[in-house]
Each structure stands twice: as C-alpha cells, then as structure tokens.
Design a protein around this motif. Structure first.
Motif, PDB file in Angstrom:
ATOM      1  N   ASN A   1       9.584 -34.360  24.787  1.00  0.00           N
ATOM      2  CA  ASN A   1       9.180 -32.969  25.990  1.00  0.00           C
ATOM      3  C   ASN A   1       8.836 -31.616  25.602  1.00  0.00           C
ATOM      4  O   ASN A   1       8.703 -30.792  26.476  1.00  0.00           O
ATOM      5  CB  ASN A   1      10.798 -32.401  26.695  1.00  0.00           C
ATOM      6  N   SER A   2       8.682 -31.712  24.429  1.00  0.00           N
ATOM      7  CA  SER A   2       8.094 -30.636  23.878  1.00  0.00           C
ATOM      8  C   SER A   2       6.586 -29.541  24.201  1.00  0.00           C
ATOM      9  O   SER A   2       6.184 -30.965  24.526  1.00  0.00           O
ATOM     10  CB  SER A   2       8.520 -30.841  22.102  1.00  0.00           C
ATOM     11  N   HIS A   3       6.764 -28.541  24.302  1.00  0.00           N
ATOM     12  CA  HIS A   3       5.707 -27.894  24.970  1.00  0.00           C
ATOM     13  C   HIS A   3       6.005 -26.800  23.862  1.00  0.00           C
ATOM     14  O   HIS A   3       6.840 -26.136  23.829  1.00  0.00           O
ATOM     15  CB  HIS A   3       5.758 -28.026  26.330  1.00  0.00           C
TER      16      HIS A   3
ATOM     17  N   GLN B   1       7.532 -23.749  24.741  1.00  0.00           N
ATOM     18  CA  GLN B   1       8.644 -22.650  24.414  1.00  0.00           C
ATOM     19  C   GLN B   1       8.799 -22.260  22.865  1.00  0.00           C
ATOM     20  O   GLN B   1      10.345 -22.714  22.904  1.00  0.00           O
ATOM     21  CB  GLN B   1       9.352 -24.699  24.178  1.00  0.00           C
ATOM     22  N   MET B   2       7.907 -22.547  22.264  1.00  0.00           N
ATOM     23  CA  MET B   2       7.703 -22.085  21.033  1.00  0.00           C
ATOM     24  C   MET B   2       7.907 -20.174  21.139  1.00  0.00           C
ATOM     25  O   MET B   2       8.431 -19.647  21.972  1.00  0.00           O
ATOM     26  CB  MET B   2       7.048 -21.796  19.916  1.00  0.00           C
TER      27      MET B   2
ATOM     28  N   ILE C   1      12.497 -30.956  17.154  1.00  0.00           N
ATOM     29  CA  ILE C   1      12.119 -30.379  18.213  1.00  0.00           C
ATOM     30  C   ILE C   1      10.934 -30.765  18.473  1.00  0.00           C
ATOM     31  O   ILE C   1       9.986 -31.243  20.062  1.00  0.00           O
ATOM     32  CB  ILE C   1      12.496 -29.462  18.745  1.00  0.00           C
ATOM     33  N   GLN C   2      10.000 -30.004  18.007  1.00  0.00           N
ATOM     34  CA  GLN C   2       8.968 -30.392  18.249  1.00  0.00           C
ATOM     35  C   GLN C   2       8.290 -32.023  18.119  1.00  0.00           C
ATOM     36  O   GLN C   2       6.933 -32.022  18.926  1.00  0.00           O
ATOM     37  CB  GLN C   2       7.756 -29.484  17.353  1.00  0.00           C
ATOM     38  N   SER C   3       8.367 -32.716  17.802  1.00  0.00           N
ATOM     39  CA  SER C   3       8.323 -34.031  18.110  1.00  0.00           C
ATOM     40  C   SER C   3       8.195 -34.688  19.079  1.00  0.00           C
ATOM     41  O   SER C   3       8.514 -36.248  19.611  1.00  0.00           O
ATOM     42  CB  SER C   3       8.256 -34.810  16.570  1.00  0.00           C
ATOM     43  N   HIS C   4       9.189 -34.248  19.780  1.00  0.00           N
ATOM     44  CA  HIS C   4       9.919 -34.690  21.156  1.00  0.00           C
ATOM     45  C   HIS C   4       8.646 -34.448  22.265  1.00  0.00           C
ATOM     46  O   HIS C   4       8.296 -33.566  22.173  1.00  0.00           O
ATOM     47  CB  HIS C   4      11.621 -33.705  21.743  1.00  0.00           C
TER      48      HIS C   4
ATOM     49  N   VAL D   1      14.162 -29.313  25.736  1.00  0.00           N
ATOM     50  CA  VAL D   1      13.830 -31.068  25.186  1.00  0.00           C
ATOM     51  C   VAL D   1      15.050 -31.369  25.164  1.00  0.00           C
ATOM     52  O   VAL D   1      15.419 -31.530  23.909  1.00  0.00           O
ATOM     53  CB  VAL D   1      13.242 -29.686  23.886  1.00  0.00           C
TER      54      VAL D   1
ATOM     55  N   SER E   1      14.448 -23.172  25.863  1.00  0.00           N
ATOM     56  CA  SER E   1      13.502 -21.647  24.861  1.00  0.00           C
ATOM     57  C   SER E   1      13.736 -21.221  26.144  1.00  0.00           C
ATOM     58  O   SER E   1      13.351 -21.357  27.292  1.00  0.00           O
ATOM     59  CB  SER E   1      12.546 -21.710  25.625  1.00  0.00           C
TER      60      SER E   1
END
Length: 162
Positions: free
Chosen positions: A6-8, A11-12, A1-4, A60, A40
């Motif tokens: 749209n990840s930001h 969203q954690m 997910i972190q490498s996508h 994401v 998230s």
C-alpha cells in the motif's frame, strides 16, 4: 514502509513540499512492539485554528485489520484536535470489491463521496496505463519518444548556457 504493497510516493514527507501551502505529519501505529501501520497526513490551514487533513492513498497497513485501522484513525483524531481539523479526506487505492475495508471505514464514520467523480479535490476514478502489459514494440516506441525529448531538452540547456 516503502516495501509495503500500500506504499505510494504521495505518502512521503517530501510530497508536502511539492504541494504549496500544506504541512506534513506522520502517524505510526505499533502492535506488540512491531510497526503495524503508517499514515501520511497533509495539513492545509484554511483560517487561523481551522485546517483540513488529506491522507494521500490512505494508510500503509493491512487495511483489512480493524484493530490497526481503528488505532490509526484514533491517532488521526488526536492530531486533528491538535490542529483544529474540520475534515479528513483520503483516497485509498482500494478496489471496490474490498468489502472488508469499506465496512471498517464505515464503522469508523467515514463516508464515500457521492458525486460524479471529478468534484471536490481529487478525481474519484483514476485511470491506469498498464505498462507491463504493453507490447514490446509499444515500449520501444515510447522509449524512442522519451529519448528524443531528452535530446531536445539537453540541446535547449546547452543553448541557454552558451
């Protein structure tokens, strides 16, 4: 997910710890046994049994995929019923030119906010500073300022500890 793409960081799950009064829940959607998307969801209680949902930076996933987007939002609706949510807001980082995303969201009954841009919760227009396009001199000056601030802060901490 972190490498996508749209990840930001908003969203954690830890972002809910920064935003006082918000809880966090995550939604995962699978397609053919593979993770296809994540969302998230920050939850704020307004009254007993009444909440609002905020989805920072949207889902994401491939936001041009109607199947994944609809499955993501079906799961969000189930979560909303469970928590008594009366509203779900999201601020996906999507360019206006992405008509496919806009059409998918409208087909799922989402509506774009029609205000001047700074009403409600989040600013509609976000300004970005393209650091990678700055001149080397500007970056060097920025680093010097950051270094000076760090030195000042370090001296301040040393004084406090003495």
């Amino acid at each position: 997910i972190q490498s996508h793409p749209n990840s930001h960081f908003l969203q954690m799950p830890q972002w809910a710890d920064v935003k006082a009064g918000w809880d966090w829940r995550g939604i995962l959607v699978y397609r053919d046994g593979m993770l296809a998307g994540a969302m998230s969801v920050l939850i704020r209680r307004l009254l007993p049994g009444v909440t609002i949902f905020y989805v920072p930076r949207g889902a994401v996933c491939d936001r041009k995929d109607p199947f994944v987007m609809s499955q993501m939002l079906v799961a969000a609706e189930d979560l909303a019923r469970e928590h008594g949510a009366i509203l779900m807001m999201m601020d996906p980082d999507e360019p206006d030119e992405n008509r496919i995303f806009r059409e998918i969201m409208e087909s799922l009954d989402f509506h774009e906010r029609q205000d001047s841009g700074f009403g409600n919760i989040q600013a509609q227009h976000v300004f970005r500073l393209p650091l990678l396009e700055m001149q080397i001199l500007q970056l060097e000056m920025l680093l010097v300022v950051i270094f000076q601030i760090c030195c000042w802060f370090w001296r301040f901490l040393v004084c406090l500890l003495q």
